[in-house]
Write an enzyme that holds these catalytic residues in place. Structure first.
Site, PDB file in Angstrom:
ATOM      1  N   GLY A 190       0.788  -1.220   0.000  1.00 15.76           N
ATOM      2  CA  GLY A 190       0.000   0.000   0.000  1.00 15.76           C
ATOM      3  C   GLY A 190       0.825   1.276   0.000  1.00 15.76           C
ATOM      4  O   GLY A 190       0.276   2.378  -0.019  1.00 15.76           O
ATOM      5  N   GLU A 191       2.135   1.144   0.023  1.00 16.14           N
ATOM      6  CA  GLU A 191       3.014   2.314   0.073  1.00 16.14           C
ATOM      7  C   GLU A 191       3.567   2.593  -1.317  1.00 16.14           C
ATOM      8  O   GLU A 191       4.096   1.695  -1.977  1.00 16.14           O
ATOM      9  CB  GLU A 191       4.155   2.041   1.070  1.00 16.14           C
ATOM     10  CG  GLU A 191       4.948   3.271   1.431  1.00 16.14           C
ATOM     11  CD  GLU A 191       5.998   2.975   2.500  1.00 16.14           C
ATOM     12  OE1 GLU A 191       7.091   3.563   2.434  1.00 16.14           O
ATOM     13  OE2 GLU A 191       5.709   2.124   3.378  1.00 16.14           O
ATOM     14  N   ALA A 192       3.470   3.846  -1.760  1.00 19.68           N
ATOM     15  CA  ALA A 192       3.852   4.203  -3.125  1.00 19.68           C
ATOM     16  C   ALA A 192       5.320   3.897  -3.408  1.00 19.68           C
ATOM     17  O   ALA A 192       5.664   3.428  -4.501  1.00 19.68           O
ATOM     18  CB  ALA A 192       3.559   5.689  -3.376  1.00 19.68           C
TER      19      ALA A 192
ATOM     20  N   LYS B  64       7.210   1.576  -2.128  1.00 23.95           N
ATOM     21  CA  LYS B  64       7.410   0.129  -2.276  1.00 23.95           C
ATOM     22  C   LYS B  64       6.944  -0.335  -3.659  1.00 23.95           C
ATOM     23  O   LYS B  64       7.623  -1.128  -4.325  1.00 23.95           O
ATOM     24  CB  LYS B  64       6.647  -0.624  -1.185  1.00 23.95           C
ATOM     25  CG  LYS B  64       7.206  -0.420   0.223  1.00 23.95           C
ATOM     26  CD  LYS B  64       6.452  -1.259   1.239  1.00 23.95           C
ATOM     27  CE  LYS B  64       7.052  -1.105   2.631  1.00 23.95           C
ATOM     28  NZ  LYS B  64       6.359  -1.956   3.634  1.00 23.95           N
ATOM     29  N   ILE B  65       5.784   0.171  -4.090  1.00 25.15           N
ATOM     30  CA  ILE B  65       5.294  -0.177  -5.421  1.00 25.15           C
ATOM     31  C   ILE B  65       6.289   0.286  -6.480  1.00 25.15           C
ATOM     32  O   ILE B  65       6.567  -0.432  -7.448  1.00 25.15           O
ATOM     33  CB  ILE B  65       3.913   0.469  -5.673  1.00 25.15           C
ATOM     34  CG1 ILE B  65       2.877  -0.109  -4.714  1.00 25.15           C
ATOM     35  CG2 ILE B  65       3.466   0.236  -7.110  1.00 25.15           C
ATOM     36  CD1 ILE B  65       1.508   0.510  -4.853  1.00 25.15           C
TER      37      ILE B  65
END
Length: 961
Positions: A693-695, A697-698
């Site tokens: 859910g963390e930008a 990490k994506i």
């Protein structure tokens, strides 16, 4: 005598002008038959045709040529085609007599030679007569077709056999007469017996007895309160079976022409061989008609005909079925046809109406009969096991979630037959279906379907009858790293059911229903302990302390030596207890099993820790040597391990720490995207985890994905940055297209406009982007859900639906438990993938448990739930039935733990039981306390007997008893 009488009746009733040609044909034949010449049908103009032997024989020295046979049979075939009852009746009756008396010889095959085609045409003409919808004609057709299948001289194989079975099926569905329906159903069962008995014996000369029709009439219909219908149908079946030439009454050699019939009709097979010698123990059981059981339910017309074969598609499949043995091929084709019939999808309005589901129900009933009585060849042949995997498993998948209770009940009955009799060859399939069919219902305590739950509880009670099955389930699944803990989940599910709905939890059950379920769950728990005790006693050859019969058995048994392997070599100890005889020859070495069980427990502990704290979970698994410490080994574990939380996998891969970053790179590099379309690569990549859910990490994950895709496909894009931007665009399109919360959907032109200039300032080809848009719009990118168990789904917390994962829609869909099991095409494909995945991960080696030490591991799993299940009701209830069950559970638990020298566990049960004697407070003693005292005394006496048994060699068994 047979043909002439029929011709006279046909001529008498063929007075209409449209039947004049038939009447003329019949008169010509009748005149030739009554001619005084020695060869009344000989034709000097057709000498070549007369030299070819035909299918007709008169039972003596005369054998008719093909020309003569066709000359005699053609009027009968034409008469059947008139659709006029008074003409059809004598024609079909004549054909039946020709078959029953052995006058027709040869094989009916539409693709064979002239003789085979003539016989096939004759059978086809009879099959078409059922369309007349006349009660008398329907019975006559059934009589003729059953005679044909039963006949030894007339051989029915392949397509001709399927046509006969289909006709009986259609009569069952279409007849308005309940007697004819029952007769059609009984005929189908009898045909199944014949086809599969011949397949097992590899001979049509094997004796086959009539079924007992009374077994088919359950519950008894009101219309048959006096049993007259049952008597009629029984007489119908028995008369046909007794009349058929060479089945129950073998023919003499002079009446049989055996040339070129592949040895299947050798008279020596009937005359000089004891029929019982041809059969193994299972086959002998099959001769006893009491084993052929079927449930009769009130049903009505489904209105569909001709469903048995799917036309050209089936013919194409037949080309691929290269089964040289005709008996095996017949059995295969009939089995496959029944599976396909059981999968037919009726109209939506019929899904909950048994009156409109007759076709599906009767097909499931016939499959149930077949599997419950399957012989050795059917259980061990790779061809038939493959058919079960390909067709029957798909049928179970489609029917196990049915809202119609009779369909669910029959599915459960079929599945218990697979577990009891086929488990050695279906290890992976049973490992998938057991949680789906049984545990899914069992573990739903608060809001179950009462009827479904009771069906499952009775299923488990029946499963415990064969003690070997229960132990084999534990050793093959609870001790297998790649399988669910079926035994453990079963015991825990029964405990929760026995304890009832927790206080404060809403339930759909009425109080009487809940009480009934609690009692049934208690019976199942006792049955499990009893089964474990029986298996232990059998393996160690020790007597049951509570049965004098067991002492007698031991007294008459050979001296105990090594623990005997519980493999069936002779007579079956119990119905359904034989599948372990076909197991792997590898002995279930105790040390190996102990290591496998310990490995699995430690691995599960590490997975459980990972699902709470991923970093600590990985550290634990590395220290426990369950995972290597290299990034590649950790990545392989995250990619392949079962039961890992997909969200936490994504979180771990997106971390910026050195080890997590290396693992993420190794994880992405393990994919081979060469030759894949861009959206196909994203689908494959995102199946194994859920985007975090963390930008940031994506961003790290997708950047590595883009780099890997471009490395595998160097000519796809100008640079990895293009793939990186397009990947984000594709994921946003996936969300926009398939998220119901998005009202204004993106168009293809919008998607193309959003991706202008992303290829180093240039535009990607419009056709490429439009094609990509269409594929994503049609087929949503979804994460694979195969290894995520139901209880994990139910424990989803709010943190999992926060952040970009909800926006991007790469999430596990939340479904109602019942909706999750709907028989959609997606679910079917999903379950088929599970079968392949299970087969890939597991070596599918089936272990037959032989060493009693395995009980130690089983007791470790179940002793605490059992103690809780028996102690609380014994303390709180005054119901005599409940008290008796609880004390029986204590009795078996103490017996097993004592013999297995598990002192701590034994003392836990003994101490708990001692509290219920109330000897410390005599004034408060109730009847249930008296029962507890008796059990406690019995246990003390049993310990004395065990001591004498171990230390006294001269004491006689009778004294111990």
């Amino acid at each position: 005598q047979v043909v002439a009488r029929a011709l006279e009746k046909i001529i008498k009733n063929a007075s209409w002008r449209k039947h004049s040609k038939l009447a003329h044909q019949c008169k010509a034949l009748l005149e030739r038959l009554t001619s005084p010449s020695d060869s009344p049908l000989a034709s000097p103009d057709s000498e070549p045709a007369n030299s070819i032997p035909g299918p007709l024989h008169d039972g003596g020295a005369v054998e008719y040529s093909l020309f003569e046979s066709e000359f005699i049979l053609s009027p009968l075939i034409n008469a059947c085609a008139t659709a006029f009852n008074k003409i059809v009746d004598p024609a079909v009756d004549c054909i039946q007599k020709l078959i029953a008396y052995g006058y027709l010889r040869g094989e009916a095959d539409p693709s064979g030679g002239p003789e085979a085609q003539l016989l096939s045409k004759l059978i086809e003409s009879v099959c078409k007569c059922h369309d007349l919808s006349d009660d008398a004609i329907e019975l006559l057709v059934l009589k003729t077709l059953l005679s044909a299948v039963t006949s030894v001289s007339l051989r029915i194989h392949g397509d001709c056999l399927l046509q006969i079975v289909r006709t009986c099926y259609d009569i069952y569905l279409g007849s308005k007469n309940v007697v004819n329906q029952t007769t059609a159903k009984a005929s189908l069962v009898q045909m199944l017996v014949i086809v599969f008995r011949r397949m097992e014996a590899d001979s049509s000369a094997v004796p086959v007895q009539p079924i007992v029709v009374a077994e088919l009439m359950e519950p008894i219909e009101k219309s048959d309160a006096d049993g007259s219908m049952t008597q009629f149908v029984q007489g119908f079946i028995t008369k046909i079976m007794q009349d058929i030439d060479g089945v129950l009454n073998p023919v003499t050699p002079s009446r049989v022409s055996l040339g070129g019939h592949d040895g299947a009709f050798e008279t020596t097979a009937v005359e000089t061989t004891n029929p019982a010698d041809l059969l193994d123990s299972t086959d002998k059981d099959m001769l006893d008609a009491k084993y052929w059981e079927i449930s009769m339910y009130k049903t009505a017309l489904e209105g569909r005909k001709g469903e048995l074969a799917d036309g050209e598609a089936d013919r194409d499949e037949d080309l691929e079925i290269q089964i040289g043995n005709k008996f095996k091929r017949d059995a295969f084709l009939v089995f496959r046809a029944l599976c396909k019939l059981s999968m037919k999808t009726p109209p939506k309005e019929a899904l909950a109406d048994p009156l409109l589901m007759r076709g599906k129900i009767v097909a499931l009933e016939l499959l149930k009969i077949l599997l419950e009585n399957a012989g050795t060849v059917f259980r061990t042949s790779e061809r038939f096991l493959g058919a079960i995997k390909q067709y029957l498993c798909l049928s179970l998948l489609k029917n196990s979630a049915s809202t119609l209770m009779i369909v669910f009940q029959l599915s459960c009955s079929i599945f218990i037959s697979l577990v009891s009799r086929f488990r050695a060859g279906l290890k992976a399939e049973i490992g998938v279906f057991f949680p789906m069919i049984v545990l899914r219902v069992l573990e739903n305590v608060a809001q179950p379907n009462f009827q479904q739950k009771m069906i499952v509880l009775r299923f488990l009670d029946k499963l415990c009858v064969d003690s070997q099955t229960l132990v084999d389930i534990f050793i093959n699944y609870d001790c297998d790293v790649n399988s669910s803990n079926i035994f453990e989940r079963m015991v825990n599910g029964l405990l929760k059911t026995a304890q009832g709905v927790p206080p404060g939890v809403a339930t759909t059950l009425l109080p009487p229903q809940e009480a009934t379920m609690k009692l049934e769950a208690m019976r199942c728990l006792v049955a499990i302990l009893r089964s474990m005790g029986d298996w232990m006693n059998k393996q160690l050859r020790i007597p049951d302390p509570y049965s004098t019969k067991r002492f007698e058995d031991v007294e008459n048994s050979p001296e105990p030596g090594n623990v005997p392997m519980a493999i069936l070599n002779g007579d079956e100890p119990a119905e359904g207890s034989d599948s372990h005889s076909e197991a792997s020859n590898e002995a279930s070495d105790v040390l190996t099993i102990e290591q496998r069980r310990a490995y699995k427990l430690e691995l599960q502990e590490g997975i459980s820790l990972f699902n709470r704290k991923p970093k600590k979970g990985i550290e634990f698994l590395i220290k426990a040597n369950k995972v290597g410490d290299s990034p590649e080994e950790i990545a392989a574990f995250l990619k392949n391990a079962s039961d890992l939380n997909k969200t936490l996998i994504g979180d771990y891969l997106g971390e910026r720490e050195d080890l997590s970053l290396k693992v993420m790179h190794a994880y992405v590099d393990s994919f081979d995207f060469q030759g894949m379309e861009f959206d196909e690569a994203i689908r494959a990549f995102l199946q194994g985890f859920r985007l975090p859910g963390e930008a940031q990490k994506i961003d790290r994950i997708m950047e590595k994905f883009a780099e890997r895709y471009c490395k595998c496909n160097p000519k796809a894009f100008t640079s990895a940055d293009t793939a990186y931007v397009l990947a984000y665009s594709v994921i946003m399109l996936n969300t926009d297209s398939h998220n119901p919360m998005v009202k204004n959907k993106m168009s293809a032109d919008d998607f193309i406009r959003n991706n202008r200039g992303i290829d180093d300032g240039k535009d990607l080809p419009e056709e490429y982007l439009r094609s990509l848009f269409e594929r994503i719009s049609r087929n949503e990118i979804k994460m694979k859900e195969d290894d995520l168990s139901l209880h994990q789904k139910q424990s989803v917390n709010s943190n999992r639906i926060l952040g970009l994962d909800n926006i991007l829609n790469i999430v596990i869909r939340k479904r109602d438990e019942d909706q999750h099991m709907e028989t959609s095409d997606d679910l079917i494909r999903h379950m088929q993938e599970q079968f392949k995945e299970k087969a890939r991960k597991s070596k599918s080696v089936y272990y037959a448990a032989t060493d009693v030490v395995i009980l130690r591991f089983m007791i470790e799993v179940c002793w605490a739930p059992m103690l809780a299940a028996f102690s609380v009701p014994l303390d709180q209830s005054d119901d005599e039935v409940v008290i008796t069950l609880c004390l029986e559970g204590f009795r078996y638990a103490i017996h097993v733990t004592a013999v297995m020298s598990m002192k701590t566990h034994r003392d836990a049960f003994v101490t708990s039981l001692a509290k219920f004697t109330s000897l410390h407070s005599p004034a408060d003693i109730k009847q249930k306390n008296i029962y507890a005292i008796k059990v406690r005394i019995l246990f003390s006496m049993y310990r004395i007997c065990c001591y004498l048994w171990e230390h006294t060699s001269e004491i006689h068994l009778f004294d111990l008893k």
